[in-house]
Design a protein around this motif. Structure first.
Motif, PDB file in Angstrom:
ATOM      1  N   LEU A 124       0.897  -1.089   0.141  1.00  0.00           N
ATOM      2  CA  LEU A 124       0.186  -0.110   0.001  1.00  0.00           C
ATOM      3  C   LEU A 124       0.995   1.366   0.129  1.00  0.00           C
ATOM      4  CD1 LEU A 124      -2.717  -1.288   2.532  1.00  0.00           C
ATOM      5  CD2 LEU A 124      -3.081  -0.458   0.146  1.00  0.00           C
ATOM      6  N   GLN A 125       2.096   1.160   0.782  1.00  0.00           N
ATOM      7  CA  GLN A 125       3.075   2.247   0.959  1.00  0.00           C
ATOM      8  C   GLN A 125       3.878   2.607  -0.445  1.00  0.00           C
ATOM      9  OE1 GLN A 125       5.094   1.411   4.083  1.00  0.00           O
ATOM     10  NE2 GLN A 125       3.996   2.943   5.405  1.00  0.00           N
TER      11      GLN A 125
ATOM     12  N   ARG B 272       1.129   1.288  -6.573  1.00  0.00           N
ATOM     13  CA  ARG B 272      -0.412   1.796  -7.048  1.00  0.00           C
ATOM     14  C   ARG B 272      -1.212   0.525  -7.196  1.00  0.00           C
ATOM     15  NH1 ARG B 272      -0.741   7.558  -8.788  1.00  0.00           N
ATOM     16  NH2 ARG B 272       1.383   8.408  -8.304  1.00  0.00           N
TER      17      ARG B 272
ATOM     18  N   THR C  17      -7.524   1.535   2.640  1.00  0.00           N
ATOM     19  CA  THR C  17      -7.894   2.821   1.763  1.00  0.00           C
ATOM     20  C   THR C  17      -7.316   4.054   2.696  1.00  0.00           C
ATOM     21  OG1 THR C  17      -9.650   1.609   0.743  1.00  0.00           O
ATOM     22  CG2 THR C  17      -9.471   4.131   0.916  1.00  0.00           C
TER      23      THR C  17
ATOM     24  N   ARG D  26      -3.551   3.908   3.056  1.00  0.00           N
ATOM     25  CA  ARG D  26      -2.871   4.379   1.835  1.00  0.00           C
ATOM     26  C   ARG D  26      -3.047   5.854   1.557  1.00  0.00           C
ATOM     27  NH1 ARG D  26      -3.703   1.298  -3.553  1.00  0.00           N
ATOM     28  NH2 ARG D  26      -1.553   0.452  -3.355  1.00  0.00           N
TER      29      ARG D  26
END
Length: 79
Positions: free
Chosen positions: A21-22, A25, A56, A59
């Motif tokens: 997530l970090q 994409r 979500t 992120r």
């Protein structure tokens, strides 16, 4: 004491999800599939239980608020 084998595997899967997530994409669906979750909902439930936020929200957080994945718990050699 230490964590059970199941807890260890779950932790690694969630930390890998957080890392993706970090650093990518990829969609949350793709991350769920790549980290062994049956569905986005299963990842979301486990992720929120561990990190206290949904994937979500995690992120979208500014980078300076997120803890590096290797600091989340114990040592994870991801880099």
């Amino acid at each position: 004491m230490g964590e059970s084998p199941g807890d260890y595997i779950q932790r690694l899967r969630l930390e890998k999800s957080a890392f993706k997530l970090q650093t990518t994409r990829l969609s949350i669906t793709e991350i769920a599939e790549q980290t062994g979750y049956q569905s986005v909902q299963a990842l979301g439930k486990a992720f929120k239980k561990r990190f206290k936020v949904t994937p979500t929200v995690f992120r979208k957080q500014p980078e300076d608020i997120k803890a590096p994945v290797y600091l989340v718990k114990k040592t994870l050699f991801v880099a």
